[in-house]
Scaffold this motif. Structure first.
Motif, PDB file in Angstrom:
ATOM      1  N   ALA A 129       0.818  -1.211   0.000  1.00  0.00           N
ATOM      2  CA  ALA A 129       0.000   0.000   0.000  1.00  0.00           C
ATOM      3  C   ALA A 129       0.855   1.266   0.000  1.00  0.00           C
ATOM      4  O   ALA A 129       0.406   2.322  -0.465  1.00  0.00           O
ATOM      5  N   SER A 130       2.081   1.156   0.494  1.00  0.00           N
ATOM      6  CA  SER A 130       2.984   2.310   0.478  1.00  0.00           C
ATOM      7  C   SER A 130       3.309   2.723  -0.955  1.00  0.00           C
ATOM      8  O   SER A 130       3.421   3.914  -1.254  1.00  0.00           O
ATOM      9  N   LEU A 131       3.460   1.741  -1.844  1.00  0.00           N
ATOM     10  CA  LEU A 131       3.724   2.044  -3.248  1.00  0.00           C
ATOM     11  C   LEU A 131       2.505   2.665  -3.910  1.00  0.00           C
ATOM     12  O   LEU A 131       2.630   3.543  -4.767  1.00  0.00           O
TER      13      LEU A 131
ATOM     14  N   PHE B 282       0.272   4.519  -2.368  1.00  0.00           N
ATOM     15  CA  PHE B 282       0.171   5.892  -1.859  1.00  0.00           C
ATOM     16  C   PHE B 282       1.234   6.801  -2.475  1.00  0.00           C
ATOM     17  O   PHE B 282       0.940   7.925  -2.883  1.00  0.00           O
ATOM     18  N   LEU B 283       2.475   6.314  -2.550  1.00  0.00           N
ATOM     19  CA  LEU B 283       3.571   7.171  -3.017  1.00  0.00           C
ATOM     20  C   LEU B 283       3.593   7.327  -4.532  1.00  0.00           C
ATOM     21  O   LEU B 283       3.747   8.441  -5.051  1.00  0.00           O
ATOM     22  N   LEU B 284       3.395   6.216  -5.254  1.00  0.00           N
ATOM     23  CA  LEU B 284       3.624   6.220  -6.697  1.00  0.00           C
ATOM     24  C   LEU B 284       2.362   6.015  -7.518  1.00  0.00           C
ATOM     25  O   LEU B 284       2.419   6.082  -8.750  1.00  0.00           O
ATOM     26  N   GLY B 285       1.254   5.759  -6.856  1.00  0.00           N
ATOM     27  CA  GLY B 285      -0.001   5.604  -7.585  1.00  0.00           C
ATOM     28  C   GLY B 285      -0.191   4.261  -8.242  1.00  0.00           C
ATOM     29  O   GLY B 285      -1.028   4.133  -9.154  1.00  0.00           O
ATOM     30  N   LEU B 286       0.528   3.232  -7.805  1.00  0.00           N
ATOM     31  CA  LEU B 286       0.360   1.908  -8.397  1.00  0.00           C
ATOM     32  C   LEU B 286      -0.998   1.316  -8.014  1.00  0.00           C
ATOM     33  O   LEU B 286      -1.455   1.463  -6.879  1.00  0.00           O
ATOM     34  N   ASP B 287      -1.649   0.648  -8.954  1.00  0.00           N
ATOM     35  CA  ASP B 287      -2.876  -0.075  -8.647  1.00  0.00           C
ATOM     36  C   ASP B 287      -2.581  -1.175  -7.629  1.00  0.00           C
ATOM     37  O   ASP B 287      -1.465  -1.711  -7.588  1.00  0.00           O
ATOM     38  N   GLY B 288      -3.584  -1.521  -6.853  1.00  0.00           N
ATOM     39  CA  GLY B 288      -3.393  -2.500  -5.795  1.00  0.00           C
ATOM     40  C   GLY B 288      -2.743  -3.798  -6.234  1.00  0.00           C
ATOM     41  O   GLY B 288      -1.728  -4.213  -5.651  1.00  0.00           O
ATOM     42  N   PRO B 289      -3.289  -4.493  -7.270  1.00  0.00           N
ATOM     43  CA  PRO B 289      -2.685  -5.766  -7.695  1.00  0.00           C
ATOM     44  C   PRO B 289      -1.250  -5.601  -8.188  1.00  0.00           C
ATOM     45  O   PRO B 289      -0.408  -6.480  -7.952  1.00  0.00           O
TER      46      PRO B 289
ATOM     47  N   HIS C 233       5.937  -5.026  -4.902  1.00  0.00           N
ATOM     48  CA  HIS C 233       6.589  -4.762  -3.618  1.00  0.00           C
ATOM     49  C   HIS C 233       7.534  -5.877  -3.188  1.00  0.00           C
ATOM     50  O   HIS C 233       8.718  -5.611  -2.882  1.00  0.00           O
ATOM     51  N   PRO C 234       7.088  -7.140  -3.133  1.00  0.00           N
ATOM     52  CA  PRO C 234       8.023  -8.184  -2.683  1.00  0.00           C
ATOM     53  C   PRO C 234       9.175  -8.405  -3.657  1.00  0.00           C
ATOM     54  O   PRO C 234      10.278  -8.779  -3.241  1.00  0.00           O
TER      55      PRO C 234
END
Length: 416
Positions: A72-74, A76-83, A89-90
């Motif tokens: 979720a940090s990505l 919030f910061l970069l606007g990436l869609d959830g999936p 992220h990992p």
């Protein structure tokens, strides 16, 4: 069946094209099997030591874990869609925890300066020892090397050659052979004669040091307007490449020297400026089909301190822009930029992967599709999956599940 032309007349004319075929095959061999790194880390020679690679990786990973602890940090910061954030992220964390630095230049040019002959000799010998230590420990990046001083300053040319001489002599004494993945960066080229002389000097090094002919390869940095159009109004880069005599492995863009040479003020010296787009497209045209890698330049807006989030967003957007322009590599100046580099590279792939996978499956006959792709487009899509496999954005099992093509098949299709 009657025809109008005599077969011998046709054959005699078509035979003249054999020379064209041979020239095209020599000049434009296409992509090779070598892997292109997604970035080049730029480290002044005086700051390079045995812990540099680990320090870059640890700094990047520590910053990532502290400030971007969950997908979720990505978002919030970069606007990436959830999936996409969940997938990216990992993989970014895994990359930073493993082989975070893919390519590194020990810089003896602008980032290093001119500390004097005694100090530069010492740094050239010392950094050769550092590289030998990396090699002994198996810690070296996939590609690495030096950026030597440019030949555009008469007072620095001999110093440039001496630094390379000290480094190569010391490295070969310590390691015994030229390591694979070693490459030189030749900056601020303004005339084809500079490339010709550099090649002659590399030939001398090979002869004196007992290296295989052609083993010393280099990248040309496109940092001047004369690298694009020479003083006679000719397109310069094809002549530079030809003068490189098969040694040119890459064309690397230099953001700030180039924009300054165009007369831009500091406010407008950035990768998204139209002058940079012009230079990048000229580089693409010159290198297309040659197998020479293209690398974009850097941004000096660093993700540190109070400007960390702004720096990450700025770098992420610029990397995404470079990828959209077909530049799959770029220069990074600070360890924290590895976070936004890999986030951008992985997100760009993950966002387009489902559609490209469907088209690839249709292309190889494994499913229907509404798009009839040409072989060149299929090759480009397969290349995207190969880059993703090499960089860690996807694994072989997932790639095959998406495309129906196994990893060897994707690699073969990418090289067609």
């Amino acid at each position: 069946m009657r025809t109008s032309l005599n077969a011998d007349q046709v054959e005699s004319r078509l035979a003249r094209l054999s020379a064209v075929d041979e020239d095209m095959a020599r000049r434009y061999p296409g992509a090779g099997a070598a892997r292109q790194p997604v970035h080049t880390c730029y480290v002044p020679a005086g700051a390079v030591d045995s812990g540099t690679l680990r320090q870059w990786a640890d700094t990047a990973l520590g910053t990532f874990d502290e400030h971007l602890p969950e997908p979720a940090s990505l978002t919030f910061l970069l606007g990436l869609d959830g999936p996409v954030a969940d997938a990216v992220h990992p993989r970014v964390r895994q990359k930073l925890a493993g082989a975070a630095v893919e390519d590194l230049r020990i810089d003896f040019e602008d980032g290093y300066g001119a500390p004097g002959d005694e100090a530069e000799d010492a740094d050239a010998e010392r950094t050769a020892g550092v590289v030998a230590g990396w090699l002994r420990d198996g810690q070296q990046p996939a590609t690495f090397g030096l950026r030597v001083k440019s030949f555009d300053d008469a007072e620095l040319r001999a110093r440039s050659v001496r630094t390379l001489d000290v480094f190569l002599t010391s490295l070969l004494q310590r390691w015994g052979s030229l390591p694979s993945g070693f490459v030189l960066t030749f900056p601020k080229v303004v005339d084809v004669a500079q490339v010709e002389v550099f090649v002659e000097l590399l030939e001398l090094f090979e002869q004196q040091l007992g290296l295989a002919a052609g083993s010393l390869r280099f990248e040309i940095q496109v940092e001047t307007t004369q690298s694009i159009v020479d003083g006679s109004g000719r397109f310069a880069l094809p002549r530079f490449i030809a003068a490189g005599a098969g040694r040119v492995s890459g064309l690397h863009f230099g953001t700030y020297d180039y924009t300054a040479s165009c007369g831009l003020t500091a406010t407008h010296q950035h990768l998204a400026h139209g002058s940079c787009d012009f230079a990048r497209h000229a580089m693409q045209v010159a290198a297309a089909g040659t197998g020479i890698f293209l690398s974009d330049g850097s941004t000096n807006v660093l993700p540190v301190g109070e400007q960390r989030d702004h720096g990450w967003r700025n770098h992420y957007d610029l990397v995404r822009r470079s990828l959209a322009h077909g530049f799959y590599q770029g220069w990074d100046l600070h360890p924290a930029q590895l976070v936004s580099r890999y986030a951008a590279v992985f997100a760009a792939f993950r966002e387009t992967a489902p559609a490209q996978a469907h088209r690839l499956a249709a292309y190889v006959g494994a499913g229907g599709g509404a798009v009839l792709d040409e072989p060149a487009t299929a090759r480009a899509m397969a290349s995207a999956f190969v880059r993703a496999l090499d960089g860690g954005a996807i694994d072989a099992a997932e790639a095959q599940a998406m495309t129906t093509i196994d990893e060897p098949g994707l690699r073969a299709l990418a090289r067609l």
